[in-house]
Design a protein around this motif. Sequence first.
Motif, mmCIF file in Angstrom:
data_model
loop_
_atom_site.group_PDB
_atom_site.id
_atom_site.type_symbol
_atom_site.label_atom_id
_atom_site.label_comp_id
_atom_site.label_asym_id
_atom_site.label_seq_id
_atom_site.Cartn_x
_atom_site.Cartn_y
_atom_site.Cartn_z
ATOM 1 N N ARG A 944 0.843 -1.189 0.000
ATOM 2 C CA ARG A 944 0.000 0.000 0.000
ATOM 3 C C ARG A 944 0.884 1.247 0.000
ATOM 4 N NH1 ARG A 944 -1.234 2.061 5.252
ATOM 5 N NH2 ARG A 944 0.005 1.033 6.875
ATOM 6 N N ASN A 945 0.202 2.421 -0.104
ATOM 7 C CA ASN A 945 0.873 3.720 -0.059
ATOM 8 C C ASN A 945 2.019 3.817 -1.069
ATOM 9 O OD1 ASN A 945 -0.906 4.468 1.928
ATOM 10 N ND2 ASN A 945 0.521 4.091 3.623
ATOM 11 N N VAL A 946 1.736 3.486 -2.332
ATOM 12 C CA VAL A 946 2.747 3.631 -3.378
ATOM 13 C C VAL A 946 2.914 5.121 -3.655
ATOM 14 C CG1 VAL A 946 3.347 3.126 -5.758
ATOM 15 C CG2 VAL A 946 2.186 1.396 -4.362
ATOM 16 N N TRP A 959 7.045 2.429 -1.350
ATOM 17 C CA TRP A 959 5.805 1.778 -0.955
ATOM 18 C C TRP A 959 5.947 1.179 0.441
ATOM 19 C CZ3 TRP A 959 9.226 0.220 -4.620
ATOM 20 C CH2 TRP A 959 9.950 -0.944 -4.374
ATOM 21 N N TYR A 961 4.905 -2.380 2.736
ATOM 22 C CA TYR A 961 4.570 -3.800 2.560
ATOM 23 C C TYR A 961 4.196 -4.404 3.897
ATOM 24 C CZ TYR A 961 5.312 -8.839 2.062
ATOM 25 O OH TYR A 961 5.165 -10.194 2.106
ATOM 26 N N SER A 992 12.075 -1.112 -0.021
ATOM 27 C CA SER A 992 10.731 -0.647 -0.358
ATOM 28 C C SER A 992 10.788 0.648 -1.153
ATOM 29 C CB SER A 992 9.906 -0.454 0.919
ATOM 30 O OG SER A 992 10.541 0.490 1.766
ATOM 31 N N ARG A 1008 2.833 0.221 -10.764
ATOM 32 C CA ARG A 1008 2.307 -0.627 -9.694
ATOM 33 C C ARG A 1008 3.440 -1.512 -9.206
ATOM 34 N NH1 ARG A 1008 -1.594 -4.528 -13.430
ATOM 35 N NH2 ARG A 1008 0.093 -5.728 -14.449
ATOM 36 N N SER A 1019 -0.004 -4.133 -5.981
ATOM 37 C CA SER A 1019 -0.624 -2.939 -5.427
ATOM 38 C C SER A 1019 -1.588 -2.364 -6.444
ATOM 39 C CB SER A 1019 0.470 -1.902 -5.110
ATOM 40 O OG SER A 1019 1.021 -1.430 -6.331
ATOM 41 N N ASP A 1022 -0.771 3.563 -9.717
ATOM 42 C CA ASP A 1022 -0.578 4.967 -9.438
ATOM 43 C C ASP A 1022 -0.151 5.630 -10.742
ATOM 44 O OD1 ASP A 1022 1.487 6.985 -7.197
ATOM 45 O OD2 ASP A 1022 -0.469 7.354 -8.166
#
Length: 1177
Positions: A944-946, A959, A961, A992, A1008, A1019, A1022
Motif C-alpha cells: 500500500r501507499n505507493v 511503498w 509492505y 521498499s 504498480r 498494489s 498509481d
Amino acid sequence: MKPNSGTLVINIMNGGKAEAYEGVYQCTARNERGAAISNNIVIRPSRSPLWTKEKLEPNQVREGDSLVLHCRPPVGLPPPIIFWMDNAFQRLPQSERVSQGLNGDLYFSNVQPEDTREDYICYARFNHTQTIQQKQPISVKVFSTKPVTERQPILLTPTGSTSTKVELRGNVLLLECIAAGLPTPVIRWIKEGGELPANRTFFENFKKTLKIVDVSEADSGNYKCIARNILGSAHHVISVTVKAAPYWITAPRNLVLSPGEDGTLICRANGNPKPNISWLANGVPIAIAPEDPSRKVDGDTIIFSHVQERSSAVYQCNASNEYGYLLANAFVNVLAEPPRILTPANKLYQVIADSPALLDCAYFGSPKPEIEWFKGVKGSILSGSEYVFHDNGTLEIPVAQKDSTGTYTCVARNELGKIQNEVQLEVKDPTMIIKQPEYKVIQRYGQVSFECIIKHDSTLLPTVIWLKDNDELPDDERFLVGKDNLTIMNVTDKDDGTYTCIVNTTLDSVSASAVLTVVAAPPTPAIIYARPNPPFDLELTGQLERSVELSWIPGDENNSPITNFVIEYEDGLHEPGVWHYQTEVPGTQTTVQLKLSPYVNYSFRVIAVNEIGRSQPSEPSEQYLTKSANPDENPSNVQGIGSEPDNLVITWESLKGFQSNGPGLQYKVSWRQKDVDDEWTSVIVANVSKYIVSGTPTFVPYEIKVQALNDLGYAPEPSEVIGHSGEDLPMVAPGNVQVHVINSTLAKVHWDPVPLKTVRGHLQGYKVYYWKVQSLSRRSRRHVEKKILTFRGNKTFGMLPGLEPYSSYKLNVRVVNGKGEGPASPDKVFKTPEGVPSSPSFLKITNPTLDSLTLEWGSPTHPNGVLTSYILKFQPINNTHELGPLVEIRIPANESSLILKNLNYSTRYKFYFNAQTSVGSGSQITEEAVTIMDEVQPLYPRIRNVTTAAAETYANISWEYEGPDHANFYVEYGVAGSKEDWKKEIVNGSRSFFVLKGLTPGTAYKVRVGAEGLSGFRSSEDVFETGPAMASRQVDIATQGWFIGLMCAVALLILILLIVCFIRRNKGGKYPVKEKEDAHADPEIQPMKEDDGTFGEYSDAEDHKPLKKGSRTPSDRTVKKEDSDDSLVDYGEGVNGQFNEDGSFIGQYSGKKEKEPAEGNESSEAPSPVNAMNSFV
C-alpha cells in the motif's frame, strides 16, 4: 618380350643405338595344334641429316622474268616437311604467282620489285626426331627495265611435253604443273578420253596440283595440264599408270571339321602385276612340310578329304608381287565336340509389338550342330513364313505380336549329343501420342499450350522431351513443362517456331510436332472470343451391322480454334432421351467411324469444343437400328450364397439394355454340387437377377454358371464360380478351455478348435465372453457387465486385457460362422492377483496452527488388493520455491486422519500421499499448506501507499509492505492510457523503494508494485507525470557572466555554512543530530533499516520535522502520517547521501559523494544540485 604376351619391346632409352636393331622381324605363335606367323615387320631408325654447306650467290633478276629458288633438303627418314620463311620466322606469302612445288622449291611465275629481299630461307622439319634444319638465306634483287615485256606461258615443272607417273592402287595421286609467264598463267587440268573422277578429285596450290585420292586401275591414263594467259598457252601430258600391290579377293578362312569330313582352304588375291600364290604349313613351305594324305594343293586352293585329328594345322597363304605381299593364317581344326550353346539361359528379350524380334542361340560343336526352335513347354517345331532362321542360330520373328510373348527353346544337336536353352520374349504395347500438339496462332504477349498426351505399355517408363526448332527449349521461366503439355507464358515474337514432343522408352521412341505462329494484337474493335456454334448437317453413311460412318459440318469457331469434337449417342429402344458418351476426335476431323452394338436404335449428336468451352449439341442425326445378334457377353458378378440352411440363392448383375443384342433376353442358370458326380441342373429364367434353389443340404459347395440368351441364341459358354448353400448355427462348443493369468490385468485363454464339419458355415472366428464376478477385496457383488472379444479365423488362443486386479472372473468361448454363434463352452472361473492401488480418493489439510497441520484422506477408489499402509512424505518450500529435506511417515491402513506437529511457523509445506498393498505403492496425490504466523490474526500480504517523485527522465518509487518476510518485489510501469504490455523491473533485496530511469520527459506513466511468488498479488495502480524537457543550450554556459557570478555566490554561501557549523560544534550547541550523538557514542555504526532504507536512530517518534522542506509528497498530493519523515527518497539522493562527522547532511550542498558498489537500479545516483542548476539554465 612381355610376359604372357607376344609383344616384343625394344628400349633404347637406357643406352644402345637404334641402328643396332635395324632389320626385318617376324613373330611366330605355336602350340600343339600348329604354328601361326605374322607379317614381316621392318624396323628402320629415323634420320635427320644436316644441310650440306654451299655458297649461295645473290640472284639478280629482271622484272617480269621467272625464278626458281632451290631448296634441295637433305635426305631423311622419313622425308622432311618443307616450308619457306624469313628471318622473323614468318611464312612467306604464296599466290598464283609465287608458290612452293612438291619438291620444296619456290617458283616465281614472274618477279616483281616487291620480291626483292635477302632472307628467303628454306626450312626442313623432321617430325620423327622433332628437329628443324635451316638452309642458308638466299638473296633476291629485282631490277626494273622499261617497258616490261609480257611473255606467253612456259612450264617450269615438269619439263618437256610429256612425262610418266606410276602410283599404287589405294594411294593418293599428286600431279603438278607450274608455269612461267606474264601476266601470271592460269592452270587447268583434263583427262584425255575421260572425266576426272568425281568426289575423289581435289585441286591444291592454286590449281597447280591435281590430287586424286584412293586411286584404282581405272584412274590410269593421260592427264593434261594447260597453262594459259592472254598471250597464249602451254601444256604438258602426264601418262599415269596405276599398279597394285596384292589385295585379297578371298582370304582363307578357318575350318573346323569333324573326323571324316571334307573341306577346302581358298586363297585368292589380285594385283598388278598378278601376284604369286604360295602355301606354308605351320610356317614351313608346304613342299617340305610333313606329308598329310588328306591334303592336296591345287594352286590357290587346298582340298581336304576324310580328315583325321592329326590333320589339324595352321596354314599360311602368301600372295606377293614386286610391290608387296599379303600373308594370312587359317587354322584347320579337326574336332569331335558335342554341341554347346553360348547364349545365357533364360535371357530376356523385350520388343515392341509389330516390330522384329531376334532371339539368339549362339552355338558351337563339331560336326556343326543342327538348330531347332520350339515355343512353350510342349510346343512343336517352329516353321513357316512367319519365322526366319539364321545360320548363326538366331530366330527372327519379323512381326512380333502380343501373342508372341512366351518361352522359346533352342535345341542344338549333332551326332555326339544334344543340348537346349530357353529364352524369354516379352512383346510390349507401342508408345503412342494419342493427343498430339496442334498448330497454334497466338497473339503477342498471350499464353499458349501444346498438349502431348501419351499411351504406353504399363511396364515401360516413358520420358517426354520438348524441342524448339529441333533444339533444346530456351532457358526461360516462361516455358512451363507439365506432365502432358508445354505452356508458354507472355509469348513474344522469338517464340515463333516448330515445337516437337519426343517420347522415349527403353524400346521405342515417338514424336509429334506443331507450329506456333505469333501475330500482333489486332486493332480495335477487339476480337470477341466465344464458344463455337454447334455442328450441323449430320449424315450417316456406310451402315454395317457393327459400324457406321458419321460426318458433319463444323459451326463457326468464334475466333477460338475448335480443339476437338465430342460424339454422343442415344439408344431410343432401351433408354430414350438419355445421351451417352461415344468418343471424341480432333478438331481438324469431321468424319469418324463408330463401332456399334446389335439391337440398338442409334441417334448421334456432335458437340464442338474450343478453349472457351463447349458448344450446344447439334441436332440429332437420323436413327439407325442395328440388327439383332446373339449376346456377346454373360452376366457378371455371379454369386451363390444361401439365405437359409436348405437353399442356395444365385445372384448376378443383369445385362444392360444394349448388351442384350436382341429381343427376348433371358438367363440360363445352371448348378451342381461340387466334388459329387452329379449332372448339371439348369433352368431358364426371365430377365431377372436372382434365382433360389431349394432343398439343398446345409453348407455344401456348388458349381454355378449363368448364361445369357435371346431370341437369336446363346452367349458364349460362361465361366464357373463356386458358391455355398445356406449356413446353420454351429453345433458344438469349443472344448478344453484353459486360462493362464499373466499378471493382475492380463490373462491368456486357450481352447481346442471345433471340427469344421460342425461349424456348418464359413468359420469367421471365436468369441470369448468374460465378466467380473466380484472384487476379492470388497466382497460385494455388482451388476454383471459381460465383455466380448472376437478372434478372427481359426485361432485357438487370445489375450484378455484390461482386467481388474484382485478380482474373480468367469468366461466361456463360442464359435462363430456367417449365421451366428454356436453354443457356449462351460464357464471357466479364474482370479487375478493383487495389484498396486489407485491414488487416495482425496487429501484435505485443515486446522493450520503455528506448528501443526491436520491431514484427512479417503481410501483409494480401486484398492486392487488388501491395503497394508499409507505413505506420507512432506518437505518445506521457501520463498524461492526451493524444496527442503523430505520426511517420510508410514501410517496404518485403518487410519483416515493425522495431526502433524512440531512444524515451523509461517512455512509452506508440500505433501505426497499414496497407499500400499503387498505388491507395491500406488500413484500418489499431492497437496500444499502453510502454517500460520500469528495465533491471534493471520497476516495477509499487501502493498500500500505507493508514492512517486518524478523528475524529467526518472522517478523515485516507494511503498509499504505488510506480509511475510523475505518477499521479492518488482515494479511494473508503462505509458498511461497505452495498451502496450507492462514493463517489469526486479527490485534487488527487500527494499521498499526503487528508481525508474530512461523515462520520456513530459509523459504520464502508470506504475504498480508486486511481490514475486504471490500469485496475482500487486498494489493498486498509481499515475505520475515526468517534468517537461528543457530547451537545449545554444551557447557555452561556462562563458556567461551571470553563471560565473552565481557560482561565486554559491561558493560563498557554502563557506559561510561551514564556518557556522564549525563555530556551533566548538560551542557544543544542540540540534537534532547532536541530540542523537549525545545518546549514542558512535552514530556511524548504527544499522540502516532494510524495509524502508532509513536510519532507525533518526526516526524518533518525538522528531517529526522533515530535514528538507522540498521533500516530495505522494501523487495524490496528501501526506501520509505514517510515512517515514526521514526517508532518503525525500532528499533526491536515494541512499547515497552522506553525513559529515557531526551528522550534518552536507552532500546535498557540495554535490560530492562517494560511490558505493552498484546494487541494481535502485543504487543509481540522482543528480546533485549543481548539476541540476546546469540542467535548468
